[in-house]
Design a protein around this motif. Structure first.
Motif, PDB file in Angstrom:
ATOM      1  N   THR A   1      33.123  38.913  35.131  1.00 20.80           N
ATOM      2  CA  THR A   1      34.459  38.790  35.490  1.00 20.80           C
ATOM      3  C   THR A   1      33.674  39.115  37.075  1.00 20.80           C
ATOM      4  OG1 THR A   1      35.459  38.451  34.357  1.00 20.80           O
ATOM      5  CG2 THR A   1      36.645  38.787  36.486  1.00 20.80           C
ATOM      6  N   VAL A   2      33.745  38.223  38.255  1.00 22.45           N
ATOM      7  CA  VAL A   2      33.392  38.812  39.809  1.00 22.45           C
ATOM      8  C   VAL A   2      34.620  39.295  40.111  1.00 22.45           C
ATOM      9  CG1 VAL A   2      32.127  38.216  41.754  1.00 22.45           C
ATOM     10  CG2 VAL A   2      31.504  37.305  39.550  1.00 22.45           C
ATOM     11  N   ILE A   3      34.392  39.890  40.626  1.00 22.00           N
ATOM     12  CA  ILE A   3      35.744  41.128  41.953  1.00 22.00           C
ATOM     13  C   ILE A   3      35.377  41.284  43.404  1.00 22.00           C
ATOM     14  CG2 ILE A   3      36.948  41.952  39.517  1.00 22.00           C
ATOM     15  CD1 ILE A   3      35.677  44.252  39.952  1.00 22.00           C
ATOM     16  N   ALA A   4      36.656  41.514  44.075  1.00 20.24           N
ATOM     17  CA  ALA A   4      36.185  41.691  45.348  1.00 20.24           C
ATOM     18  C   ALA A   4      36.561  42.930  45.599  1.00 20.24           C
ATOM     19  CB  ALA A   4      36.696  40.589  46.502  1.00 20.24           C
TER      20      ALA A   4
ATOM     21  N   GLY B   1      37.036  51.536  48.590  1.00 23.97           N
ATOM     22  CA  GLY B   1      36.674  51.028  47.017  1.00 23.97           C
ATOM     23  C   GLY B   1      37.924  50.904  46.051  1.00 23.97           C
ATOM     24  N   CYS B   2      39.028  50.229  46.373  1.00 19.87           N
ATOM     25  CA  CYS B   2      39.747  49.792  44.941  1.00 19.87           C
ATOM     26  C   CYS B   2      39.454  47.997  44.798  1.00 19.87           C
ATOM     27  CB  CYS B   2      41.337  50.437  45.481  1.00 19.87           C
ATOM     28  SG  CYS B   2      41.153  52.105  44.968  1.00 19.87           S
ATOM     29  N   LEU B   3      40.019  47.782  43.854  1.00 18.42           N
ATOM     30  CA  LEU B   3      40.201  46.691  43.430  1.00 18.42           C
ATOM     31  C   LEU B   3      40.896  45.246  44.427  1.00 18.42           C
ATOM     32  CD1 LEU B   3      39.653  43.996  41.936  1.00 18.42           C
ATOM     33  CD2 LEU B   3      41.459  44.130  40.622  1.00 18.42           C
ATOM     34  N   ASP B   4      40.232  44.198  45.413  1.00 21.29           N
ATOM     35  CA  ASP B   4      41.133  44.082  46.284  1.00 21.29           C
ATOM     36  C   ASP B   4      41.427  42.333  45.598  1.00 21.29           C
ATOM     37  OD1 ASP B   4      41.750  43.029  48.730  1.00 21.29           O
ATOM     38  OD2 ASP B   4      40.444  41.156  48.905  1.00 21.29           O
ATOM     39  N   HIS B   5      40.878  41.561  44.794  1.00 20.75           N
ATOM     40  CA  HIS B   5      40.751  40.416  44.171  1.00 20.75           C
ATOM     41  C   HIS B   5      40.419  40.633  42.958  1.00 20.75           C
ATOM     42  CE1 HIS B   5      39.120  38.773  47.054  1.00 20.75           C
ATOM     43  NE2 HIS B   5      38.774  37.154  46.235  1.00 20.75           N
ATOM     44  N   SER B   6      39.928  39.570  41.156  1.00 26.35           N
ATOM     45  CA  SER B   6      38.956  39.076  40.986  1.00 26.35           C
ATOM     46  C   SER B   6      38.730  37.567  41.146  1.00 26.35           C
ATOM     47  CB  SER B   6      39.757  39.246  39.689  1.00 26.35           C
ATOM     48  OG  SER B   6      40.957  38.926  39.090  1.00 26.35           O
ATOM     49  N   LEU B   7      37.887  37.276  40.964  1.00 30.52           N
ATOM     50  CA  LEU B   7      38.073  35.322  40.908  1.00 30.52           C
ATOM     51  C   LEU B   7      37.778  35.197  39.305  1.00 30.52           C
ATOM     52  CD1 LEU B   7      34.080  35.374  42.650  1.00 30.52           C
ATOM     53  CD2 LEU B   7      36.470  35.355  43.736  1.00 30.52           C
ATOM     54  N   GLU B   8      38.471  33.712  39.948  1.00 23.99           N
ATOM     55  CA  GLU B   8      38.602  32.708  38.499  1.00 23.99           C
ATOM     56  C   GLU B   8      37.568  32.525  37.966  1.00 23.99           C
ATOM     57  OE1 GLU B   8      41.253  29.382  37.535  1.00 23.99           O
ATOM     58  OE2 GLU B   8      42.217  30.400  38.760  1.00 23.99           O
TER      59      GLU B   8
END
Lengths: 418, 418
Positions: A158-161, A166-173
Motif C-alpha cells: 500500500t502507498v501512503i502519504a 512524520g505521521c500518516l496523512d492518508h493511504s491510497l486506495e
C-alpha cells in the motif's frame, strides 16, 4: 523489420532502444553499480542488452553509461559479442542520461554516426534483464497508436502519504494505482520534444518519462499490464534472485552424448529415462571423431549442459574434442557450460579404486577449461551385475541435476560417484 | 519484559504479536501458499515465527491461518520447537484474519485461554522472515506514544493513476509517498476498537491497518523508516532470494575440530588461516571421546558448519560422535548443518587410491545422517612433502566454502579431493 508483421514484429518504420545504465547502485550497498555486478560471471547489463538485441525488429540499441564506465561498457560489448549497440555518455541524472541517448538520433554533431532516427523509441532499464519480446512489442504498438506507452504492475505494498510531522496523512486506495515499470515506448518526436521543453528541475528530480510526455506534449500514455518478470534489480537480494532465475533457465535442457558401443548406449538410455521427468533431454550416439552436424546444431542452440558417457576410465581426449567444439560454437562465452564426463566402471574387480594421480590430471584439465567458461565434472557409474544398474543410474541422474543446478566453479575437476 | 528497559526492551506492560498467515499465495504461481513454501527444507512461516520469538519481550505470538492449514501450522510449531505461539483460524480476507487474531485477547469464549490482553500489539506478515528486533522495538515504542506506528520504505517504482480508458491520468511525486510495510504496532485498545467499528467493505477490501486506526480512532500512525530486510516474499524470485540470504547467513561461521596429534593440528591451523578472510573461524583441538564443554557451547550457538580433521582414512567413528553431539544440541533441527570430514593422506605411496567400497559405506552413512538434517561431505588433503601443503590447504579451503555455500543435499557422502 517486416512491414506486414508476419514475423510478429511491429508495423513501424524503425524502432530503436535506449537503455539508461548510468545509476550508481547506492541501494545495493556495494561499490559496483548494480548494472555491472556479475551474475554467473557476466555483468547484469549484458543480460539486458541480450534480451533487447535478440528482438530482430529493434535496429539500434543505445546504452547510456556514466563517463567513467564507457570503457567498461565497450569491453562488455566486445567480450559478449553484442551487435547493434552504441555506447554513449550519460548525465548526472536518469532523465539527463536518457536525453543524451535520444540526442544521438537527432543531432548532427556526431558527424560519423550512422544512426537513423527511429519512428518509435523504447526506453528500458539496464537492470531489468528478463524483459520478453512480447511486452516490447505491446508497448511499441501502443506507442505508435497513442504516442506513448508504458508497462505497469499491481502495487505490492500500500502507498501512503506522510505528513510533515512524520505521521500518516492518508493511504491510497491500492486498486486505483499502479507501479510504473519498464519498458516504455514513445513516438520519437514526442519524447524528444518533451525532453527539449522540460525544465532543469524535471531533468534533475523527475523520475517518470511518461509524465514528461503528458506534461509537455499532452500525450496520455497507454498503460500496458506487464508480467512479473519486468522487475528491477534494486537490492542485493534481487541479484540473488537473478542468479537463481538464470541458473534455473540454464537447467532446462541437457544433451547426453555416448559413443556407439552397446554398453554405453544402454547407460545413456537409462540416464535419459531417469532425467526426463526433470529436464528436457536429447541423447545422441556418435563417434566423436566424426564431427557430427547434429551435435553442432545442439551446440549452437540453447543447451548449456552436456553429459558425455564413455567406458574409458579417463576419457580426456573425448572431452577435449567436446571442449573444442563448444569453444568454436561460442555458446560458453554467454553462460557457463556444464560438461559432465561420465566414466563407466566395467572392471571385474569389486574393490575398484580411484587413482589420485589421474584425478590430479583431471583437475588440472578442468582448471584450464574453466577459463573458457566450461565447467567440467567427473561422474563414475558402476557397470556390474552385482551393482543394481538402474539404482546407480538414478543416483547418477540426481548428481547430474545437482551439478547442473549449482554450476559451482570450485567443484570442477572433482569426480563424484553414483 | 523489563520495565526499566535495561535489556533494550520497551517500557510497555505487555507486547503481543499477531502474524496473519492466511494468504493463498496466488502471485507465487504454485499450489502451496507462500508462507508454507520451504526454504532450505523449512517452511517460510517458521523463519518468521523464529524472528519474532527470539525477541524476549514479546509475550504471545498468534499465528492466524486458514482453517485447512491449522494442523499444518501446529505440526510446524511442534517440529521446530516454537514457544509462546497460539494458532487460530483466519477469515477469508487479511483484515478478517487479523481481527480474529486480536479477538483471542479480548473475548471470553476461549474459556481455557491464558492469553493476557497486551498493551501494545505488533502485526507482522508471516512472509517477511527477516525482521529484526530493532525495528520491532521502534514501532512498539512509537505505538505506545502515538497509538499506532508502521514501518515504511521508499518507493522502488513511480506510482501512477490510470484513467478509465487505460491511459495515464497522473503520476505521483515519488518523494511525497512511501510504501507501507510491516511490522506495524498499535495500542491494543485502538486497533481493536477500529476493527469493531469498521464495515464489511473495510474487512473485505481494505488492506491497511494504519488506515483503519486513522479512520475509526482518529489516530495518525507514526511512520518509522525501515530497512531493506523488511521486504515481503511475494513472487517466486523472492523465495529464491530468501534461500540465498539464508544460505549466506548460515555461511558466516565455521568450527574446525582436530584431534590432538601434531600433524593434524598443523593442517587445522593452516586451514584456519586460509579460511579466516572469508568466514569467522574457530578451531579447537580435542580428544573427541571426552565430551568437551567448549564444543558443546559451540554446538548450542549459531554455528552451522563443522570441519573435522583426522589422519584416519575413513573416520566414521569420530564423525558419528559429532553427529550424536549435534543431534543432542537441537541445532540441525532449524537449519541443515554441514559437516565436512577431512581425511589426511599421509601414506608414503604417491599413487594413493580411493577405495570404492569405503566410499559406498560413507555414502550410506551420509544418507542416514541426512534425515537428521546433517549434511556430511568428505574432503581429502594430501599430506606429503612432495605435495605443496599450503597450496593443497588453500584448495581445501575453497572446496570447504563451496560445500558450505551450496549446502547441496545430493552431494552428501561424496569425497572431494583438494
Amino acid at each position: 523489420m517486416e512491414p506486414g508483421g508476419c514475423d510478429a514484429g511491429p508495423t513501424v518504420k524503425a524502432v530503436a532502444a535506449v537503455l539508461p545504465a548510468g545509476g550508481s547502485g547506492e541501494r545495493l550497498g556495494g561499490a559496483t553499480p548494480k548494472q555491472f555486478c556479475t551474475v554467473q560471471g557476466r555483468p547484469l547489463v549484458s543480460y539486458t542488452v541480450r534480451a533487447v538485441e535478440r528482438v530482430s525488429w529493434i535496429s539500434d540499441i543505445i546504452v547510456v553509461v556514466s563517463p567513467e564506465n564507457i570503457e567498461t561498457m565497450k569491453s562488455i560489448i566486445e567480450k559478449y559479442g553484442h551487435k547493434r549497440v552504441t555506447v554513449t555518455e550519460g548525465g548526472i541524472t536518469r532523465h539527463r542520461s536518457i536525453f543524451n541517448g535520444l540526442k544521438l538520433f537527432s543531432e548532427n554533431k556526431f558527424s560519423n554516426h550512422l544512426l537513423q532516427k527511429p519512428e518509435v523509441v523504447v526506453i528500458h532499464d539496464a537492470v531489468r534483464p528478463f524483459v520478453e519480446e512480447d511486452i516490447l512489442l505491446k508497448v511499441v504498438m501502443a506507442a505508435k497508436e497513442h504516442g506513448a506507452a508504458g508497462a505497469i504492475r499491481p502495487l505490492v505494498s500500500t502507498v501512503i502519504a506522510s505528513a510533515a510531522d512524520g505521521c500518516l496523512d492518508h493511504s491510497l486506495e491500492r486498486t486505483k494505482y499502479r507501479a510504473s515499470e519498464m519498458p516504455q515506448a514513445f513516438l520519437f518526436d514526442i519524447i524528444y520534444q518533451a525532453y527539449q521543453q522540460c525544465t532543469d528541475y524535471d531533468l534533475d528530480y523527475g523520475t517518470e518519462c511518461l509524465h514528461l510526455a503528458l506534461k509537455y506534449c499532452k500525450t496520455n500514455a497507454k498503460l500496458v499490464e506487464g508480467t512479473a518478470d519486468l522487475w528491477k534489480v534494486t537490492y542485493k537480494r534481487d541479484l540473488y534472485a537473478a542468479e537463481s532465475i538464470i541458473k534455473d533457465s540454464l537447467s532446462q535442457q541437457i544433451c547426453i552424448i555416448t559413443d556407439v558401443k552397446e554398453a554405453v548406449v544402454q547407460v545413456g538410455f537409462l540416464l535419459h529415462e531417469s532425467l526426463r521427468s526433470q529436464i528436457k533431454v536429447e541423447t545422441i550416439s556418435i563417434s566423436l571423431s566424426k564431427r557430427d552436424n547434429h551435435l553442432q546444431n545442439i551446440f549452437s542452440g540453447q543447451c548449456y549442459n552436456f553429459v558425455c558417457i564413455n567406458d574409458k576410465k579417463y576419457a580426456t581426449e573425448e572431452i577435449q574434442q567436446l571442449v573444442d567444439m563448444l569453444e568454436e560454437s561460442n555458446i560458453p562465452l554467454l553462460h557457463p557450460v556444464v560438461l559432465i564426463s561420465v566414466h563407466l566402471n566395467t572392471s571385474e574387480n569389486a574393490s575398484f579404486s580411484i587413482d589420485l594421480e589421474e584425478l590430479t590430471k583431471m583437475k588440472k584439465f578442468a582448471r584450464e577449461v574453466k577459463r573458457k567458461n566450461i565447467l567440467v565434472y567427473g561422474l563414475l557409474i558402476q557397470y556390474k551385475d552385482y551393482f543394481p544398474l538402474q539404482e546407480t543410474v538414478n543416483s547418477a541422474a540426481a548428481l547430474t541435476m545437482a551439478l547442473i543446478k549449482d554450476r559451482n566453479p570450485e567443484l570442477t575437476g572433482q569426480l563424484v560417484v553414483a
